[in-house]
Design a protein around this motif. Structure first.
Motif, PDB file in Angstrom:
ATOM      1  N   PHE A   1       0.815  -1.222   0.000  1.00  0.00           N
ATOM      2  CA  PHE A   1       0.000   0.000   0.000  1.00  0.00           C
ATOM      3  C   PHE A   1       0.850   1.275   0.000  1.00  0.00           C
ATOM      4  O   PHE A   1       0.422   2.308  -0.521  1.00  0.00           O
ATOM      5  N   PHE A   2       2.042   1.193   0.610  1.00  0.00           N
ATOM      6  CA  PHE A   2       2.893   2.368   0.727  1.00  0.00           C
ATOM      7  C   PHE A   2       4.327   2.005   0.378  1.00  0.00           C
ATOM      8  O   PHE A   2       4.849   0.985   0.836  1.00  0.00           O
ATOM      9  N   GLU A   3       4.951   2.841  -0.413  1.00  0.00           N
ATOM     10  CA  GLU A   3       6.312   2.569  -0.874  1.00  0.00           C
ATOM     11  C   GLU A   3       7.296   2.514   0.280  1.00  0.00           C
ATOM     12  O   GLU A   3       8.191   1.682   0.315  1.00  0.00           O
ATOM     13  N   ASP A   4       7.116   3.456   1.234  1.00  0.00           N
ATOM     14  CA  ASP A   4       8.012   3.508   2.392  1.00  0.00           C
ATOM     15  C   ASP A   4       7.320   4.272   3.514  1.00  0.00           C
ATOM     16  O   ASP A   4       6.135   4.639   3.403  1.00  0.00           O
ATOM     17  N   LYS A   5       8.049   4.524   4.585  1.00  0.00           N
ATOM     18  CA  LYS A   5       7.483   5.212   5.737  1.00  0.00           C
ATOM     19  C   LYS A   5       7.050   6.631   5.379  1.00  0.00           C
ATOM     20  O   LYS A   5       6.030   7.122   5.875  1.00  0.00           O
ATOM     21  N   ASP A   6       7.816   7.302   4.520  1.00  0.00           N
ATOM     22  CA  ASP A   6       7.458   8.670   4.128  1.00  0.00           C
ATOM     23  C   ASP A   6       6.111   8.689   3.410  1.00  0.00           C
ATOM     24  O   ASP A   6       5.289   9.607   3.614  1.00  0.00           O
ATOM     25  N   ALA A   7       5.858   7.709   2.563  1.00  0.00           N
ATOM     26  CA  ALA A   7       4.571   7.646   1.856  1.00  0.00           C
ATOM     27  C   ALA A   7       3.440   7.409   2.846  1.00  0.00           C
ATOM     28  O   ALA A   7       2.340   7.968   2.692  1.00  0.00           O
ATOM     29  N   LEU A   8       3.700   6.587   3.853  1.00  0.00           N
ATOM     30  CA  LEU A   8       2.695   6.362   4.892  1.00  0.00           C
ATOM     31  C   LEU A   8       2.430   7.642   5.664  1.00  0.00           C
ATOM     32  O   LEU A   8       1.271   7.988   5.935  1.00  0.00           O
ATOM     33  N   LEU A   9       3.485   8.374   5.999  1.00  0.00           N
ATOM     34  CA  LEU A   9       3.324   9.650   6.707  1.00  0.00           C
ATOM     35  C   LEU A   9       2.511  10.640   5.886  1.00  0.00           C
ATOM     36  O   LEU A   9       1.669  11.370   6.427  1.00  0.00           O
ATOM     37  N   ASP A  10       2.764  10.682   4.584  1.00  0.00           N
ATOM     38  CA  ASP A  10       1.996  11.565   3.711  1.00  0.00           C
ATOM     39  C   ASP A  10       0.502  11.236   3.797  1.00  0.00           C
ATOM     40  O   ASP A  10      -0.351  12.124   3.865  1.00  0.00           O
ATOM     41  N   ALA A  11       0.192   9.947   3.769  1.00  0.00           N
ATOM     42  CA  ALA A  11      -1.211   9.520   3.828  1.00  0.00           C
ATOM     43  C   ALA A  11      -1.827   9.868   5.179  1.00  0.00           C
ATOM     44  O   ALA A  11      -2.990  10.273   5.251  1.00  0.00           O
ATOM     45  N   VAL A  12      -1.049   9.713   6.241  1.00  0.00           N
ATOM     46  CA  VAL A  12      -1.540  10.059   7.578  1.00  0.00           C
ATOM     47  C   VAL A  12      -1.806  11.559   7.666  1.00  0.00           C
ATOM     48  O   VAL A  12      -2.824  11.995   8.218  1.00  0.00           O
ATOM     49  N   ALA A  13      -0.896  12.363   7.128  1.00  0.00           N
ATOM     50  CA  ALA A  13      -1.073  13.813   7.150  1.00  0.00           C
ATOM     51  C   ALA A  13      -2.356  14.212   6.442  1.00  0.00           C
ATOM     52  O   ALA A  13      -3.137  15.037   6.934  1.00  0.00           O
ATOM     53  N   GLU A  14      -2.587  13.607   5.276  1.00  0.00           N
ATOM     54  CA  GLU A  14      -3.790  13.918   4.514  1.00  0.00           C
ATOM     55  C   GLU A  14      -5.045  13.499   5.284  1.00  0.00           C
ATOM     56  O   GLU A  14      -6.038  14.237   5.339  1.00  0.00           O
ATOM     57  N   HIS A  15      -4.987  12.335   5.911  1.00  0.00           N
ATOM     58  CA  HIS A  15      -6.129  11.815   6.675  1.00  0.00           C
ATOM     59  C   HIS A  15      -6.466  12.719   7.857  1.00  0.00           C
ATOM     60  O   HIS A  15      -7.626  13.101   8.051  1.00  0.00           O
ATOM     61  N   VAL A  16      -5.462  13.065   8.639  1.00  0.00           N
ATOM     62  CA  VAL A  16      -5.688  13.869   9.843  1.00  0.00           C
ATOM     63  C   VAL A  16      -6.157  15.275   9.475  1.00  0.00           C
ATOM     64  O   VAL A  16      -7.092  15.815  10.072  1.00  0.00           O
ATOM     65  N   PHE A  17      -5.519  15.863   8.453  1.00  0.00           N
ATOM     66  CA  PHE A  17      -5.889  17.232   8.087  1.00  0.00           C
ATOM     67  C   PHE A  17      -7.258  17.281   7.433  1.00  0.00           C
ATOM     68  O   PHE A  17      -7.994  18.253   7.605  1.00  0.00           O
ATOM     69  N   THR A  18      -7.620  16.234   6.704  1.00  0.00           N
ATOM     70  CA  THR A  18      -8.956  16.182   6.107  1.00  0.00           C
ATOM     71  C   THR A  18     -10.024  16.185   7.192  1.00  0.00           C
ATOM     72  O   THR A  18     -11.043  16.879   7.091  1.00  0.00           O
ATOM     73  N   ALA A  19      -9.803  15.413   8.252  1.00  0.00           N
ATOM     74  CA  ALA A  19     -10.751  15.372   9.363  1.00  0.00           C
ATOM     75  C   ALA A  19     -10.821  16.731  10.057  1.00  0.00           C
ATOM     76  O   ALA A  19     -11.902  17.200  10.444  1.00  0.00           O
ATOM     77  N   TYR A  20      -9.676  17.383  10.193  1.00  0.00           N
ATOM     78  CA  TYR A  20      -9.636  18.708  10.817  1.00  0.00           C
ATOM     79  C   TYR A  20     -10.406  19.731   9.980  1.00  0.00           C
ATOM     80  O   TYR A  20     -11.231  20.485  10.500  1.00  0.00           O
ATOM     81  N   VAL A  21     -10.174  19.741   8.679  1.00  0.00           N
ATOM     82  CA  VAL A  21     -10.852  20.701   7.797  1.00  0.00           C
ATOM     83  C   VAL A  21     -12.357  20.472   7.803  1.00  0.00           C
ATOM     84  O   VAL A  21     -13.149  21.423   7.775  1.00  0.00           O
ATOM     85  N   ALA A  22     -12.770  19.208   7.861  1.00  0.00           N
ATOM     86  CA  ALA A  22     -14.200  18.888   7.847  1.00  0.00           C
ATOM     87  C   ALA A  22     -14.921  19.503   9.042  1.00  0.00           C
ATOM     88  O   ALA A  22     -16.123  19.778   8.975  1.00  0.00           O
ATOM     89  N   GLY A  23     -14.202  19.750  10.124  1.00  0.00           N
ATOM     90  CA  GLY A  23     -14.816  20.339  11.311  1.00  0.00           C
ATOM     91  C   GLY A  23     -14.742  21.849  11.362  1.00  0.00           C
ATOM     92  O   GLY A  23     -15.209  22.469  12.321  1.00  0.00           O
ATOM     93  N   LYS A  24     -14.154  22.473  10.318  1.00  0.00           N
ATOM     94  CA  LYS A  24     -13.988  23.925  10.307  1.00  0.00           C
ATOM     95  C   LYS A  24     -15.168  24.596   9.599  1.00  0.00           C
ATOM     96  O   LYS A  24     -15.017  25.213   8.551  1.00  0.00           O
ATOM     97  N   ALA A  25     -16.335  24.488  10.189  1.00  0.00           N
ATOM     98  CA  ALA A  25     -17.515  25.104   9.581  1.00  0.00           C
ATOM     99  C   ALA A  25     -17.397  26.626   9.615  1.00  0.00           C
ATOM    100  O   ALA A  25     -16.916  27.204  10.585  1.00  0.00           O
ATOM    101  N   VAL A  26     -17.833  27.254   8.541  1.00  0.00           N
ATOM    102  CA  VAL A  26     -17.846  28.714   8.475  1.00  0.00           C
ATOM    103  C   VAL A  26     -19.167  29.207   9.042  1.00  0.00           C
ATOM    104  O   VAL A  26     -20.240  28.761   8.624  1.00  0.00           O
TER     105      VAL A  26
END
Length: 211
Positions: A47-72
């Motif tokens: 699923f992931f080439e290396d640890k950096d690719a996994l970190l990238d996916a984690v960053a996207e996952h966590v930030f997506t959840a954060y943005v979803a809660g930022k209602a205007v």
């Protein structure tokens, strides 16, 4: 029940995000994530080439959840809504130092980060609609975004006990003074105001705000 490839990938990312939040970046190894996810380490490389690719996916996952809660907010003071967004941005960055560093890497394209900018644009637009924005909306967005990123990186460069929250507060106030007028345009003559462009309303607001 056998999980699909997408479900297994999501499970790995969620597990890695939990490990990162609980134990920090040092705990995020391929072996540790695989064990926590109930998989053999070689399985993660499907699923992931290396640890950096996994970190990238984690960053996207966590930030997506954060943005979803930022209602205007749809009502209330739009300037206070800007302030609330600023505070939330700082809190996220300080709580997710490793991920924040990934998200602000120059040249990195992130759909979640773009969604976050869309929320900021919407907040700035609300200020513009009241006639309180003294600069073009695009400039206001760039100033807030640059200042917010800088405030987080400056704080992260120091040990927690040496961070001064007054620095971020002062930076926000400086940006606010640059982009926002002191008072909204009075609600008189709405038909005439409706014909003005955003820049013209901002200029009118600046004139009305002068002593």
């Amino acid at each position: 029940m056998v999980k699909s490839r997408s479900e297994t990938r999501a499970h790995i990312v969620e597990t890695a995000a939990r490990l990162l939040g609980d134990d920090g970046a040092a705990a995020l190894t391929i072996r540790a994530v695989a064990q926590a996810a109930g998989l053999q380490p070689p399985a993660l490389y499907r699923f992931f080439e290396d640890k950096d690719a996994l970190l990238d996916a984690v960053a996207e996952h966590v930030f997506t959840a954060y943005v979803a809660g930022k209602a205007v907010a749809e009502d209330g003071d739009p300037v206070e809504d800007l302030r609330a967004g600023w505070d939330a941005h700082l809190a996220f960055g300080l709580a997710n130092a490793v991920l924040f560093g990934l998200l602000v890497t120059p040249g990195r394209t992130s759909p979640a980060a773009e969604a976050g900018l869309a929320v900021l644009r919407a907040r700035v637009h609300r200020v513009a609609e009241t006639g309180r924005l003294r600069v073009p909306e695009s400039l206001a967005v760039d100033l807030i975004h640059a200042a917010g990123t800088g405030a987080v990186l400056t704080a992260l460069a120091r040990a927690p006990e040496h961070r001064d929250p007054g620095v971020a507060d002062a930076l926000f106030e400086a940006v606010l003074a640059r982009i926002v007028t002191g008072a909204p345009v009075p609600p008189a003559a709405p038909a005439e105001l409706a014909k003005l462009t955003g820049a013209e309303r901002a200029l009118l607001a600046e004139w009305l705000d002068r002593d």
